[in-house]
Write a protein that holds these residues in place. Structure first.
Motif, PDB file in Angstrom:
ATOM      1  N   GLU A 159      16.337 -48.209   4.959  1.00 12.92           N
ATOM      2  CA  GLU A 159      14.979 -47.716   5.164  1.00 12.92           C
ATOM      3  C   GLU A 159      14.665 -46.577   4.196  1.00 12.92           C
ATOM      4  O   GLU A 159      13.552 -46.471   3.659  1.00 12.92           O
ATOM      5  CB  GLU A 159      14.792 -47.237   6.604  1.00 12.92           C
ATOM      6  N   ILE A 160      15.664 -45.725   3.977  1.00 19.29           N
ATOM      7  CA  ILE A 160      15.480 -44.615   3.035  1.00 19.29           C
ATOM      8  C   ILE A 160      15.190 -45.155   1.629  1.00 19.29           C
ATOM      9  O   ILE A 160      14.266 -44.697   0.949  1.00 19.29           O
ATOM     10  CB  ILE A 160      16.733 -43.710   3.020  1.00 19.29           C
ATOM     11  N   LYS A 211      11.675 -46.478   1.377  1.00 19.91           N
ATOM     12  CA  LYS A 211      10.661 -45.417   1.288  1.00 19.91           C
ATOM     13  C   LYS A 211      10.624 -44.778  -0.102  1.00 19.91           C
ATOM     14  O   LYS A 211       9.624 -44.178  -0.494  1.00 19.91           O
ATOM     15  CB  LYS A 211      10.949 -44.344   2.342  1.00 19.91           C
ATOM     16  N   THR A 231       7.593 -41.470   8.196  1.00 19.99           N
ATOM     17  CA  THR A 231       8.733 -41.032   9.009  1.00 19.99           C
ATOM     18  C   THR A 231       9.949 -41.932   8.828  1.00 19.99           C
ATOM     19  O   THR A 231       9.832 -43.122   8.541  1.00 19.99           O
ATOM     20  CB  THR A 231       8.368 -41.007  10.505  1.00 19.99           C
ATOM     21  N   ILE A 232      11.109 -41.320   8.999  1.00 17.76           N
ATOM     22  CA  ILE A 232      12.378 -42.056   9.044  1.00 17.76           C
ATOM     23  C   ILE A 232      13.141 -41.517  10.244  1.00 17.76           C
ATOM     24  O   ILE A 232      13.518 -40.334  10.275  1.00 17.76           O
ATOM     25  CB  ILE A 232      13.197 -41.864   7.755  1.00 17.76           C
ATOM     26  N   SER A 252      20.781 -45.524   8.223  1.00 16.22           N
ATOM     27  CA  SER A 252      19.366 -45.746   7.891  1.00 16.22           C
ATOM     28  C   SER A 252      19.139 -45.878   6.383  1.00 16.22           C
ATOM     29  O   SER A 252      18.005 -45.740   5.915  1.00 16.22           O
ATOM     30  CB  SER A 252      18.518 -44.593   8.430  1.00 16.22           C
ATOM     31  N   LEU A 276      12.128 -36.828   8.052  1.00 16.34           N
ATOM     32  CA  LEU A 276      13.359 -37.507   8.458  1.00 16.34           C
ATOM     33  C   LEU A 276      14.017 -36.673   9.545  1.00 16.34           C
ATOM     34  O   LEU A 276      14.352 -35.508   9.322  1.00 16.34           O
ATOM     35  CB  LEU A 276      14.274 -37.674   7.241  1.00 16.34           C
ATOM     36  N   LYS A 282       3.645 -43.675  10.834  1.00 13.40           N
ATOM     37  CA  LYS A 282       4.933 -44.373  10.757  1.00 13.40           C
ATOM     38  C   LYS A 282       5.421 -44.511   9.323  1.00 13.40           C
ATOM     39  O   LYS A 282       6.630 -44.490   9.053  1.00 13.40           O
ATOM     40  CB  LYS A 282       4.809 -45.761  11.409  1.00 13.40           C
ATOM     41  N   ASP A 283       4.497 -44.649   8.374  1.00 12.46           N
ATOM     42  CA  ASP A 283       4.884 -44.798   6.974  1.00 12.46           C
ATOM     43  C   ASP A 283       5.477 -43.516   6.398  1.00 12.46           C
ATOM     44  O   ASP A 283       6.106 -43.542   5.335  1.00 12.46           O
ATOM     45  CB  ASP A 283       3.670 -45.203   6.131  1.00 12.46           C
ATOM     46  N   LEU A 293       7.430 -37.143   3.499  1.00 15.96           N
ATOM     47  CA  LEU A 293       8.215 -37.903   4.472  1.00 15.96           C
ATOM     48  C   LEU A 293       8.962 -36.969   5.420  1.00 15.96           C
ATOM     49  O   LEU A 293       9.492 -35.935   4.996  1.00 15.96           O
ATOM     50  CB  LEU A 293       9.221 -38.806   3.754  1.00 15.96           C
TER      51      LEU A 293
END
Length: 392
Positions: free
Chosen positions: A84-85, A88, A56-57, A81, A41, A53-54, A39
């Motif tokens: 969202e974190i 994920k 990234t944050i 965020s 961020l 997109k899956d 990932l």
């Protein structure tokens, strides 16, 4: 080192935070890790736009005017965020976080992500770099604040010192220096992945891994390899003498050894690795667990990774021992003082040849008012001594 194509026995996620962390993830993505979620961020939307997109944050820095003045902006953006974190990180059992400390994004956001992961019951490892001294005191102080905020929010913290890098490798090209740091991060990830991969000849159980790293604080990690007749000695020495890790292996209480060898490596040689390691660290009571795998591409070579951690209860015991030593020293000084006083009282002032004005001071009886003034004066002095020297 060997790199298995099999999935690990627990779900692993690796998050790179900020520009330095993203570059480390980019380096890791070139390896053939299976079953690992990578990932990115960052606040750099252009950089993240090129990623899936899956993976990234995006951190939205709302107060852009303060970005260069306040590292805390990364913390605020990460908290914004947080949902969202968490999304994920669903199903993640082991999380590895990496970032460069000293700036705004990594310094502020990584402790937030680490704390969130810990609260979700995820075993959390942080790998961070500290800035070069020439980058200025602001970045250095920011990095220290970031490390302080990270305390208790990650199970172990591995600190890579850029100053140690430049001191130990002064002639290394700048581009190679950054590659070296990224390779340290990659090797950390590789070690943890291989330790808990089913296909390893000898792999760690999850219980062993948890016991070795859960809530252990700053940790040491080192890598070494050896070829030829003295390969084990060379590999151990290399793994025990990492030149860019800020934490020393000295006084560590737990160690994970991951050994990779060619197909001819014997159980006797594995035993020799562990025996030699114990001799080197000089700690017979250290809790040691190990994993072993074969790499058919190696020829008369052995490679060793060492992850050493510290038992906080042992550290507390050591502190208590030091406090006891201090107490004993104070009692000894008091005894010496009483002895000197008794010896002094055995003589008359005339025999001691003390000037009259000093004799008057010795014989002066303090009244309550004088005593109160004396105590207040001393309290003020003690209070001033408690102030850190850089604030005086």
């Amino acid at each position: 080192m060997s790199l298995s194509n099999d999935k690990p026995i627990m779900n692993i996620s690796v998050i790179g935070i900020g520009d330095a962390g993203n570059k480390a993830i980019e380096n890791i993505s070139k390896e053939n890790f299976q079953g690992i979620k990578l990932l990115y961020l960052n606040d750099n939307n252009e950089l993240l736009a090129n990623k899936d997109k899956d993976s990234t944050i995006f951190l939205n820095l709302k107060n852009e005017e303060s970005i260069n003045k306040n590292w805390n902006i990364g913390k605020i953006a990460a908290n914004d965020s947080i949902n969202e974190i968490k999304q994920k990180l669903i199903d993640t059992k082991l999380l590895i976080l990496t970032a460069g400390f000293g700036g705004n994004i990594g310094t502020g956001a990584l402790p937030v992500v680490a704390k969130t992961a810990k609260e979700m019951g995820i075993l959390t490892i942080a790998i961070v770099t500290t800035p070069f001294s020439y980058e200025g005191t602001t970045k250095e102080l920011n990095a220290r604040v970031g490390l302080e905020n990270l305390k208790g929010n990650a199970d172990i913290v591995i600190v890579i010192s850029n100053d140690r890098l430049i001191n130990n490798y002064p002639d290394i090209a700048a581009i190679d220096a950054f590659k070296l740091v990224n390779n340290i991060v990659k090797n950390c990830v590789r070690t943890f992945v291989n330790l808990i991969t089913k296909s390893s000849v000898i792999n760690l159980s999850i219980i062993d891994l948890v016991n070795a790293i859960k809530d252990k604080g700053e940790a040491y990690i080192g890598f070494g390899s050896g070829i030829g007749r003295n390969k084990i000695m060379r590999a151990i020495n290399g793994a025990l003498n990492s030149k860019i890790i800020e934490t020393s292996i000295k006084n560590s209480t737990n160690a994970i050894l991951y050994i990779v060898g060619d197909p001819t490596v014997t159980m006797q040689q594995i035993n020799e690795v562990i025996t030699l390691f114990k001799q080197k660290v000089k700690n017979d009571q250290m809790n040691i667990v190990f994993g072993f795998d074969v790499n058919p591409n190696l020829r008369n070579e052995i490679q060793i990774s060492i992850i050493a951690t510290f038992d906080k209860t042992k550290i507390i015991e050591n502190k208590l021992t030091n406090e006891q030593l201090l107490h004993n020293s104070q009692e000894l000084l008091l005894e010496i003082g009483n002895t000197l006083e008794n010896e002094l009282n055995a003589y008359t002032t005339g025999e001691l040849d003390i000037p009259r004005f000093d004799v008057e001071k010795m014989n002066y009886q303090y009244d309550d008012k004088d005593q109160e003034s004396f105590l207040i004066s001393n309290e003020e002095e003690d209070t001033e001594d408690d102030i850190p020297f850089f604030l005086k």
